[in-house]
Enzyme design. Structure first.
Site, PDB file in Angstrom:
ATOM      1  N   GLY A  75      47.140  34.690  39.297  1.00 15.38           N
ATOM      2  CA  GLY A  75      45.697  34.776  39.517  1.00 15.38           C
ATOM      3  C   GLY A  75      45.218  36.219  39.469  1.00 15.38           C
ATOM      4  CG  ASN A 158      41.067  34.728  49.694  1.00 14.72           C
ATOM      5  OD1 ASN A 158      39.986  35.070  49.212  1.00 14.72           O
ATOM      6  ND2 ASN A 158      41.895  35.593  50.219  1.00 14.72           N
ATOM      7  CD  GLN A 186      42.883  30.123  48.339  1.00 14.77           C
ATOM      8  OE1 GLN A 186      43.113  29.001  48.795  1.00 14.77           O
ATOM      9  NE2 GLN A 186      43.799  31.080  48.352  1.00 14.77           N
ATOM     10  CB  SER A 206      46.903  31.403  40.917  1.00 10.43           C
ATOM     11  OG  SER A 206      48.227  31.720  41.228  1.00 10.43           O
ATOM     12  CG  HIS A 208      51.221  30.716  43.937  1.00 16.43           C
ATOM     13  ND1 HIS A 208      51.160  31.068  45.266  1.00 16.43           N
ATOM     14  CD2 HIS A 208      50.506  31.653  43.291  1.00 16.43           C
ATOM     15  CE1 HIS A 208      50.457  32.189  45.403  1.00 16.43           C
ATOM     16  NE2 HIS A 208      50.050  32.563  44.204  1.00 16.43           N
ATOM     17  CB  THR A 244      57.847  35.775  24.798  1.00 13.49           C
ATOM     18  OG1 THR A 244      58.155  36.644  23.723  1.00 13.49           O
ATOM     19  CG2 THR A 244      58.426  34.400  24.537  1.00 13.49           C
ATOM     20  CB  CYS A 332      50.007  45.366  56.788  1.00 14.29           C
ATOM     21  SG  CYS A 332      50.571  45.695  58.441  1.00 14.29           S
TER      22      CYS A 332
HETATM   23  N1  PLP Z   1      42.182  35.130  44.129  1.00  6.79           N
HETATM   24  C1  PLP Z   1      42.207  34.434  45.264  1.00  6.79           C
HETATM   25  C2  PLP Z   1      40.928  33.887  45.813  1.00  6.79           C
HETATM   26  C3  PLP Z   1      43.402  34.221  45.941  1.00  6.79           C
HETATM   27  O1  PLP Z   1      43.412  33.534  47.089  1.00  6.79           O
HETATM   28  C4  PLP Z   1      44.596  34.763  45.392  1.00  6.79           C
HETATM   29  C5  PLP Z   1      45.889  34.616  46.109  1.00  6.79           C
HETATM   30  O2  PLP Z   1      45.936  34.518  47.307  1.00  6.79           O
HETATM   31  C6  PLP Z   1      44.515  35.464  44.186  1.00  6.79           C
HETATM   32  C7  PLP Z   1      43.301  35.625  43.578  1.00  6.79           C
HETATM   33  C8  PLP Z   1      45.743  36.046  43.551  1.00  6.79           C
HETATM   34  O3  PLP Z   1      46.544  35.054  42.982  1.00  6.79           O
HETATM   35  P1  PLP Z   1      48.083  35.353  42.661  1.00  6.79           P
HETATM   36  O4  PLP Z   1      48.804  35.289  43.959  1.00  6.79           O
HETATM   37  O5  PLP Z   1      48.496  34.268  41.722  1.00  6.79           O
HETATM   38  O6  PLP Z   1      48.124  36.699  42.023  1.00  6.79           O
END
Ligand code: PLP
Length: 399
Positions: A75, A158, A186, A206, A208, A244, A332
């Site tokens: 992402g 998020n 999100q 993203s 995951h 690739t 942090c």
């Molecule tokens: N944008 C938002 C709103 C997210 O919550 C996150 C990840 O927490 C990202 C972007 C970044 O995604 P990635 O972890 O795949 O780089």
């Protein structure tokens, strides 16, 4: 309280476990169909076919053309490509130098926009949000200029889960002919992603976050939107992203997204009910607890609280000792704990922003998990307040 017998995972906004069905779909592309999709022989064609099938699956969900999808490594990369790619391409065409985004974006957008300002001479306007973290379309309209080259507003936040009025903002951007990007990381797998309904020109996802693998994402780029590649080399992804392609991960992303939408209605309903039970229980049992984010216009899985006179990090450690995985908005950075930039932008004072706790639910959570958290959390907050000088002063009536 004794340690809970199994871990309770309530940090789904951070990441999710890979769905076993997704893993099964990915496996053959490492060991059997491992060809480089750019090759001409059969092994390569198998890989290429799987990748193009994945692109079509995703395009159907986003209601776009397969060629408008660029697969990326995450992402963050998608956000970077959207902002840098459009900003530089637009400036090169003499369109201007001005970017618009919001102070509650993920750092992948915010830090990229700041870098474009600080190192590359772009001008940047951050549209303020209200106390619920909502971006108002009128406020976006007000800051648009003749030299605005890109607007970026996230679909759902998020940290606090607030869902933004993307289609309304998109309509304004379209009327002014300005490319509009949304970070939908999100929202992926949960909220509708039809890019025409949302009126977006670029959209980041993203895998995951929706039970797919880490390390793969995508950027939707509407045909005709100017975009410079940020990574050069071969002509992969129609010259928008060299390298690739990671075929197994791309197959995983598409499989996970498809499953997520096939099952979204049922999952959203069940998870939102758990979230409501959690929110009601926390507000009922913990004095001076506050729900952050919009009370209704929020992601079905997000509950974010501030507990005055506590520190989020301390709550997390106590929860972890009991087997509960959660998160706080504080980050942090350079060795010091900073209060959440999202809560600060919503007007929460720093001392309160330190005391935030984010619990994000997912497919595997149950009512029992929620009830366990409702049992263990109040004594943790109480214990932390008992050792807080501010709380003590307040109890004495002088704070
Ligand atoms: N944008 C938002 C709103 C997210 O919550 C996150 C990840 O927490 C990202 C972007 C970044 O995604 P990635 O972890 O795949 O780089």
């Amino acid at each position: 309280m004794a340690e809970i017998e199994r871990m309770i995972y309530m940090d789904h906004a951070a990441t999710t476990a890979v769905d076993r069905r997704v893993l099964a779909a990915m496996l053959p592309y490492w060991t059997d169909h491992y060809g480089n999709p750019s090759g001409v022989y059969r092994l390569a064609r198998e890989a290429s076919r799987a990748m193009e099938q994945a692109r079509e699956t995703v395009a159907t969900i986003l209601n776009c053309k397969p060629r408008e999808i660029v697969f990326t490594s995450c992402g963050s990369e998608s956000d970077n490509l959207a902002l840098r790619g459009v900003a530089f391409a637009q400036r090169a065409r003499g369109k201007g130098n001005h970017l618009i985004t919001t102070p509650i974006e993920h750092h992948a957008v915010l830090h990229t926009a700041e870098e474009l300002r600080d190192r590359f001479g772009f001008e940047l306007t951050l549209v303020p949000v209200d106390r619920y973290g909502v971006v108002h379309p009128d406020d976006v309209a007000r800051v648009i200029r003749d030299d605005t080259v890109l607007i970026s507003v996230m679909y759902a936040n998020n940290e606090v889960g607030t869902i933004e009025p993307i289609a309304e903002i998109g309509a304004i951007a379209r009327e002014r002919g300005i490319p509009f990007h949304t970070d939908a990381v999100q929202a992926g797998g949960v909220l509708p992603l039809n890019v025409d309904d949302l009126k977006v020109d670029l959209l980041s996802l993203s895998a995951h976050k929706f039970y797919g693998p880490k390390g793969v994402g995508l950027l939707y780029v509407r045909d005709g939107v100017p975009l410079w590649p940020m990574q050069t080399g071969g002509g992969h992804e129609r010259n928008r992203r060299a390298g690739t392609e990671n075929v197994p991960y791309i197959v995983g992303l598409a499989t996970a997204l498809k499953l997520a939408y096939e099952e979204a209605e049922e999952n959203n309903r069940r998870i939102a009910a758990l979230r409501d039970r959690l929110i009601a229980g926390v507000l009922d049992r913990i004095p001076e607890a506050h729900l952050n984010g919009h009370p209704l216009q929020r992601l079905p899985n997000n509950a974010n609280f501030t507990f005055r006179y506590t520190e989020g990090e301390a709550i997390l450690i106590q929860l972890d000792l009991l087997g509960v995985a959660a998160s706080s908005g504080s980050a942090c950075s350079t060795g010091a704990v900073e209060p959440s930039h999202v809560l600060r932008a919503m007007g929460v004072p720093p001392e309160e922003a330190f005391g935030s706790l984010r619990l994000t639910l997912g497919r595997e959570n149950s009512e029992e998990d929620v009830d366990t958290v409702l049992e263990v959390l109040p004594p943790i907050v109480e214990r932390l307040r008992a050792i807080s000088p501010l709380y003590e002063a307040r109890e004495r009536g002088s704070g």
